[in-house]
Every structure is written in C-alpha cells, then in structure tokens.
Design a protein around this motif. Structure first.
Motif, mmCIF file in Angstrom:
data_model
loop_
_atom_site.group_PDB
_atom_site.id
_atom_site.type_symbol
_atom_site.label_atom_id
_atom_site.label_comp_id
_atom_site.label_asym_id
_atom_site.label_seq_id
_atom_site.Cartn_x
_atom_site.Cartn_y
_atom_site.Cartn_z
ATOM 1 N N ALA A 194 0.830 -1.205 0.000
ATOM 2 C CA ALA A 194 0.000 0.000 0.000
ATOM 3 C C ALA A 194 0.868 1.261 0.000
ATOM 4 O O ALA A 194 1.834 1.368 0.756
ATOM 5 C CB ALA A 194 -0.921 0.007 1.215
ATOM 6 N N GLY A 195 0.518 2.192 -0.879
ATOM 7 C CA GLY A 195 1.226 3.460 -0.946
ATOM 8 C C GLY A 195 2.511 3.422 -1.740
ATOM 9 O O GLY A 195 3.141 4.465 -1.968
ATOM 10 N N LYS A 196 2.917 2.247 -2.189
ATOM 11 C CA LYS A 196 4.162 2.102 -2.949
ATOM 12 C C LYS A 196 3.893 2.241 -4.448
ATOM 13 O O LYS A 196 2.771 2.040 -4.923
ATOM 14 C CB LYS A 196 4.803 0.739 -2.674
ATOM 15 N N ASN A 197 4.955 2.565 -5.181
ATOM 16 C CA ASN A 197 4.886 2.614 -6.642
ATOM 17 C C ASN A 197 5.242 1.241 -7.202
ATOM 18 O O ASN A 197 6.354 0.750 -6.985
ATOM 19 C CB ASN A 197 5.858 3.645 -7.198
ATOM 20 N N VAL A 198 4.302 0.618 -7.902
ATOM 21 C CA VAL A 198 4.524 -0.696 -8.509
ATOM 22 C C VAL A 198 4.490 -0.541 -10.027
ATOM 23 O O VAL A 198 3.470 -0.112 -10.584
ATOM 24 C CB VAL A 198 3.461 -1.718 -8.055
ATOM 25 N N LEU A 199 5.583 -0.887 -10.675
ATOM 26 C CA LEU A 199 5.654 -0.845 -12.137
ATOM 27 C C LEU A 199 5.448 -2.247 -12.689
ATOM 28 O O LEU A 199 6.183 -3.171 -12.336
ATOM 29 C CB LEU A 199 7.011 -0.304 -12.590
ATOM 30 N N VAL A 200 4.451 -2.390 -13.540
ATOM 31 C CA VAL A 200 4.192 -3.662 -14.215
ATOM 32 C C VAL A 200 4.622 -3.505 -15.667
ATOM 33 O O VAL A 200 4.075 -2.670 -16.398
ATOM 34 C CB VAL A 200 2.703 -4.053 -14.142
ATOM 35 N N ALA A 201 5.597 -4.305 -16.083
ATOM 36 C CA ALA A 201 6.059 -4.281 -17.475
ATOM 37 C C ALA A 201 5.293 -5.331 -18.259
ATOM 38 O O ALA A 201 5.444 -6.524 -18.025
ATOM 39 C CB ALA A 201 7.563 -4.550 -17.541
#
Length: 401
Positions: A194-201
């Motif tokens: 929660a609150g984190k930046n998650v990058l999905v490639a």
C-alpha cells in the motif's frame, strides 16, 4: 515416503473438484496412452498427473523450470504410480537431462508448459516423433514457440493451444498470476504494498492481473507497454502509462510480465532507486538481465530466503527467485481452484488428442470451443450454480437479418 508431499497433494485434492468430477466420470479415459509431462511440479500439477493416471494413462513427469519443482511433492508423486524425474536445481544441464529422460519413454502425448519438451523432441530427439501423436501446451510463451516451429516448417505433430482457451487466459493468466505474484512478493519480502509505486512491465492478461491485484492492495500502479492498444487499455483502467526508462526510477517494485528478453536494460538498472524490488512473472528468466546485473554488482548476497541483494553504484537492488518465475520459484504458484480449471482444460485436451490425432493436421490448433464451454459448465456444476439457456424462439431471432 514424503509426509509433507502427501499432505500437500491431499489438500489440493479436496479443492480440485473439476478434476475429481472428471476422474469419476465414465465418459473420459486415456487407457493405452503414454503421457510425458513437463510442468511446474508442485501439489496441483501432481494431482493432474494422478488424474491422468487414474484415467488409465502411463504418466512420466518432470519439471519445466529449474527452480519450480518441490522435492517433497516429486517424491510423494512416485507413490501414486507416476514415474518422476525431477528435482529443484539451479543447474540447467541437470534440468535438461530430466527432459531427455521423459523423452526416453517415447510418449504418445506431451503435456508441456513453456514448450521445452516439445522443442527438444523436434530438435535433438527427433526419433521420438515417430510415436508422438500430439501436444497440449499450457502457456503463452510455449504457444509462441510452437507457432514459430510451425511457421518455419518444423512442427511434426498437432498441438492444442490450451493457453488460448477463454477459461484459461481469462482466469489463470489474470486472476491466478495476479494473486500468486503478489503473494510471492509479500511472503518473500514482508514489505508493505500500500502506498508504494509498482511498475508492471507488460499489460497482457498476466500483467492485467498483477496490476489489478497491486491496485487492490493500495499501490500506485504504473504500466509500460509496447502495444499501443494495451497501453490505452492500461490508461483507461486508471494506471499511469509511459516508457520504462521514465517509470522505473520511481518504482519501489518492478514486475516483468512480457514474455520477451531484456525488459530492463543496463541504463534502466543504473537509474533504479535504492531498495527497489525486482520480480519476474514471465515463464523464462530472460526479462531481468541477470548476467548483466551480476557483472554490474560490486557485492551480492542472500539477504532473505529467495531474495538476493545486489549492490550497484552504492544502491541496493533486491531480486526475488533469481529472476525466475517468481510465483513458482519462490512460492506455491496459482491458487488451487484456478489450476483446477486449467488442468480440466488440459485433461480434456489430451483426451481430444487421443481420440482425434489421426484426423488432425500438424499445426497449432486453437482450443476447441465446445471443450472450453464444457469446462465452464462443469465449473458451474461444482459450484451448484445453474444458468438460463436461450429459448428456441430466441435462437431463431439471433439468426434473423
């Protein structure tokens, strides 16, 4: 006897109601057929092998990824009359030796996951093609490889693309990959999403599922894509979309799910933030360039089980499962009920091949629609759900112009 392996198999057997339904039906059988399986060998796949055995087949099993075999399950599976040549290993040479052992039995049918076994049969072990009658392929990556075999004139047997069944990619790839990938990341790092930046490639069905689950856990989701249509879809789903070079430096977690190599370039890696966690949800360990990272790192050590810390330019980069398929190399894979659906598709695919191989061309076939719907109907049956059917008058209306 492996007590824990038997316990794992017993647990999934109580929740794989579709496979139980198929096992107990006189409608289905595989008597007289030898089936070679290359698959992530854990409890759910073990129960698939047991199902095929109970339907009358001789079954020979190995893994389809060096780190995804659970040794206690592999040992327990032998007690069910299934021949097993597999173990968790970091050696690709040992992994391929097990594939060769399966081909030594000259199977009639192959159940493949990633197409390593089938490609091996068409390249180094062509003598097994004389007996091979068909292949059932589980994955996006495997279907791509087998279509490439076909397009280059090398495919010698009919293949059914189980991955392309609606009951597979809409649920396994999306809900299965989504839940199991986030499960692996959380259990191996114990970090907050929660609150984190998650990058999905990648925003195929697997990427959609990962993004959906990360968003549900409160993450700020970013997506990188090469397909403009999928990029627009990700944007419309509410996610930030851009080039990986622009998004990666902001990410706390990066998950690759593209099916292609070198998703993260050297320049991207050099610009990652300190403490970023990298995980790969693609079938092969080519999306995160592990060899390049090994060269770049001044220090490397295991900081938690399944998590390796690489020190690059005074920054810590954490990689789960050595860049291999994160939900299986470092966790238990998809939820049981999801794989019950996928393995029902696989079982019916093998039965279809056993009954029809003489009439089939040597091409990659889409999954038969009638079997796709059959599995959906059986799934509803196991849940005690009934749905409406079109009346004859409604069917007539739909045929009018």
């Amino acid at each position: 006897m492996s007590k824990t392996g038997h316990q794992k198999i017993e647990w999934v057997s109580k929740h794989m109601k579709l496979l139980n339904l198929i096992q107990n039906s006189s409608e289905y059988n595989l008597k007289g057929f030898k089936i070679g399986m290359s698959i992530h060998l854990e409890a759910k796949t073990a129960y698939l092998a047991i199902t095929l055995k109970r339907l009358g087949a001789e079954v020979f099993v190995t893994g389809c990824n060096p780190l995804s075999t659970q040794d206690d399950v592999a040992q327990a599976l032998k007690d069910f009359g299934v021949t097993v040549h597999a173990k968790r290993t970091e050696s690709e040479e040992e992994y391929f030796s097990f594939l060769h052992r399966i081909l030594d039995y000259k199977p009639d049918l192959i159940l493949d996951d990633g197409a390593d076994l089938t490609v091996l049969a068409h390249t180094q072990r062509t003598e097994v093609l004389d007996n091979l009658k068909g292949v059932s392929e589980e994955t996006t990556t495997g279907v791509r490889r087998l279509k490439n075999l076909q397009e280059n004139g090398y495919l010698k047997i009919p293949v059914i693309a189980v991955n392309n069944a609606k009951m597979k990619f809409m649920f396994d790839n999306r809900y299965g990959t989504g839940q199991s990938t986030l499960d692996s990341i959380m259990r191996n790092t114990n970090l907050l999403i929660a609150g984190k930046n998650v990058l999905v490639a990648g925003y195929g069905w697997c990427g959609r599922g990962i993004a959906m689950r990360a968003h549900g856990l409160g993450a700020k989701v970013m997506v990188s894509e090469v397909d403009p249509i999928k990029a627009v879809e990700a944007l419309m789903d509410g996610f930030e979309v851009g080039k990986i070079e622009e998004l990666a430096p902001k990410a706390d977690f990066i998950v690759t799910a593209t099916g292609v190599k070198d998703v993260l370039t050297k320049d991207v890696i050099l610009n990652l933030k300190d403490g970023v966690v990298l995980a790969n949800a693609g079938h092969f360990n080519v999306e995160i360039p592990m060899e390049e990272i090994e060269k770049m790192a001044s220090e490397k050590y295991e900081i938690r089980q399944n998590v390796t810390c690489y020190r690059i330019n005074d920054k810590n980069i954490f990689i789960i499962g050595q860049g291999r398929l994160v939900n299986l190399a470092a966790a238990d894979g998809h939820p049981v009920e999801i794989m019950d659906i996928s393995f029902a598709l696989q079982t019916l695919s093998l039965i279809y091949l056993a009954s029809n191989y003489q009439k089939l061309d040597k091409i990659v076939y889409e999954y038969p629609e009638e079997l796709d719907k059959k599995v959906a109907q059986l799934r509803l049956k196991t849940l005690g759900i009934e749905i409406n059917e079109l009346t004859p008058d409604q069917e007539k209306y739909l045929r009018e112009f």
